[in-house]
Scaffold this active site. Sequence first.
Site, PDB file in Angstrom:
ATOM      1  CG  HIS A 100      -1.690  -1.118   1.577  1.00 49.90           C
ATOM      2  ND1 HIS A 100      -1.359  -2.304   2.264  1.00 49.90           N
ATOM      3  CD2 HIS A 100      -3.185  -1.074   1.496  1.00 49.90           C
ATOM      4  CE1 HIS A 100      -2.226  -3.023   2.311  1.00 49.90           C
ATOM      5  NE2 HIS A 100      -3.394  -2.053   1.997  1.00 49.90           N
ATOM      6  CG  ASP A 103       1.834  -1.155   3.318  1.00 50.94           C
ATOM      7  OD1 ASP A 103       0.914  -0.508   4.361  1.00 50.94           O
ATOM      8  OD2 ASP A 103       1.519  -1.786   2.507  1.00 50.94           O
ATOM      9  CD  GLU A 231      -7.980  -8.423  -0.400  1.00 51.56           C
ATOM     10  OE1 GLU A 231      -6.881  -7.891  -1.085  1.00 51.56           O
ATOM     11  OE2 GLU A 231      -7.780  -8.791   0.859  1.00 51.56           O
ATOM     12  CG  HIS A 270     -10.723 -11.348   3.355  1.00 48.89           C
ATOM     13  ND1 HIS A 270     -10.088 -10.370   2.444  1.00 48.89           N
ATOM     14  CD2 HIS A 270      -9.948 -11.205   4.480  1.00 48.89           C
ATOM     15  CE1 HIS A 270      -9.306  -9.726   3.067  1.00 48.89           C
ATOM     16  NE2 HIS A 270      -9.437  -9.967   4.274  1.00 48.89           N
ATOM     17  CG  ASP A 295      -4.286 -11.047  -0.564  1.00 49.57           C
ATOM     18  OD1 ASP A 295      -3.650 -10.909  -1.560  1.00 49.57           O
ATOM     19  OD2 ASP A 295      -4.757  -9.935  -0.007  1.00 49.57           O
ATOM     20  CG  ASP A 308      -4.642 -11.318   7.931  1.00 51.33           C
ATOM     21  OD1 ASP A 308      -5.684 -11.911   7.175  1.00 51.33           O
ATOM     22  OD2 ASP A 308      -4.603 -10.066   7.974  1.00 51.33           O
ATOM     23  CG  ASP A 338      -3.079  -9.940   3.257  1.00 52.42           C
ATOM     24  OD1 ASP A 338      -2.737  -9.434   4.107  1.00 52.42           O
ATOM     25  OD2 ASP A 338      -4.139  -9.100   2.624  1.00 52.42           O
TER      26      ASP A 338
END
Length: 436
Positions: A100, A103, A231, A270, A295, A308, A338
Site C-alpha cells: 500500500h 506502508d 478483494e 476473508h 491473498d 491472517d 497477506d
Amino acid sequence: MPAFPEIDKIPFEGPSSKNPLAFKYYDENELVDGISMKDHLRFSVVYWHTMRGSGADPFGPGTALRPWDDGSESVENAQNRARVAFEITEKLRAPYYAFHDRDVAPEGATLVESHANLDAVVKVLKEEQQRTGIKLLWGTANLFSHPRYMHGAATSPNVEVFAMAASQVKKALEVTFELGGEGYVFWGGREGYQCLWNTDMKREQDHLARFIHMAVDYAKEIGFTGQFYFEPKPKEPTKHQYDFDAAACINFLRTYDLADHVKLNLETNHATLAGHTMQHEMEFAASQGFLGSIDANTGDLLLGWDTDQFPTDIYLTTQMMYVILKYGGLAPGGLNFDAKVRRESFEPIDLFHAHIGGMDAFARGLKIAAAILADGELQKIIDARYASWGSDLGAQIEAGEHGFASLEALMLEKGDAAPNQSGRQEMIENLINTYL
Ligand code: XUL
Ligand code: CO
C-alpha cells in the site's frame, strides 16, 4: 549493511532436511507439468505485514523486534526499511512483492508532502527492483487508516474525502505503473456500514462504482495495462463490507459495467469470515471468469476475526492449487502472503520461518493437485456423475431446445425420472487422501 548477514538465499534441501532455514518442498526450478514451481506459484511478500506489522493487538502494543527500523516516521527510515524488504524477499526467493502507498512511505501533513514522501521511497523501490529482479505483483492505496476515512473513502458521505481518496489512488496508480506493477487492488477498507439508519446504501454503492470507473479511465490515460482486482471481505473493520464475498463482488462488477476491467483478489481468511471455504470462493470466481489473484493466508477456526496466519495446511493448499491448475493458472495474479507472524513470534528470523512454511505448503499442494489431475480418477467419477447430461435429452436441454411443456410431455410418457446414483462423497474423500 544487510539486516540478516547470517542468512543466505534459502536453499532447497528436500524433505529429509532438518534445517529450518531450508525449503523441503519448494524447489523454484522443479518442473510440474512442464512449468517451473516459480512460475506456477508466483509467490509475493507483502509489505504491510512483513515490514510494518508490529504485533500490536487491541490488548497491547507491538512486540516485534525489528533492529533495522528506528521506529520513526522519517523518509530515511522508510528508505532503509525498503532495502531490508528486498533483502528478505530476495533471500526467500519470492519473485514478487505488494504494498500500500502508506506502508512504504509516511503520510505527510499535506497531500503535497505525502506525494513527495512516496516519490522518495519509490526511487529506492525502483533501484531495488532493478538490483534484484523482484517485481511488483500489485500496488494499492491505504484508504482506511487515516482518521479522514472513518466513514469510508469512495463511500464516504463527505464528498471531499471521496476527492482525497481519488487523489491518493491517482498517485498510487502512477507509482504502480512506474514500478512496472502487474496489477492494482481495491480492497474496500471501510467501504461498508456500521449502521443502516444513517446510510444511503444505493448512493454509496453508486459512488464506489464511479470511483473504480475513474481508476479504470485514469489507467487508460497513463497507459497502465495491469489487471485491476477487487478483494472480497465480509466484515472488519465495518460490520458489513460491500465487497462481502465473491458472489457479491461479481454482482457489483456486473451491475456497474466493470466486469471487463476487474477480477477478484481472493483471500482465504476473508472467505472463511464470509462462511465459505476458500475452495468455494475460488471455484465460484473461476467458473464465472473472475479468478484474478490470491491473498494466501489462513484464519483460525476458533477465532472469529481476520487473524491472517501463514497457511500450512496441505489440504487447503491442495484444494487451492487444484482450482488454479484446473482453470489454467494464476498469471498475472500470484500467491501473495497477506499473512503475519504471531505476536509471540517477535524475532526477525520468524519472518523467514513463516514464509518458508507457506511456500513449502503451496509447493506440496501444487504437486498433489497436479497428481490428482494427471491421474484422472476424480474426473472419471465426476464425468460418470453427470453422464446423463451426455444423452440426447441432456444435449438438447443444454442447447436450449426444450421448454417446460416438452419436458412435461416426456415425463408424462416415462412416468418418473431414472433412479439416482450415489454421490460417493466418502469414497472421493478417501481417494483424495491417497494423493496427500
Ligand atoms: C485486509 C486486507 C488488505 C488487502 C489490501 O484484510 O486483506 O491488506 O489485501 O488492502
Ligand atoms: Co488481503
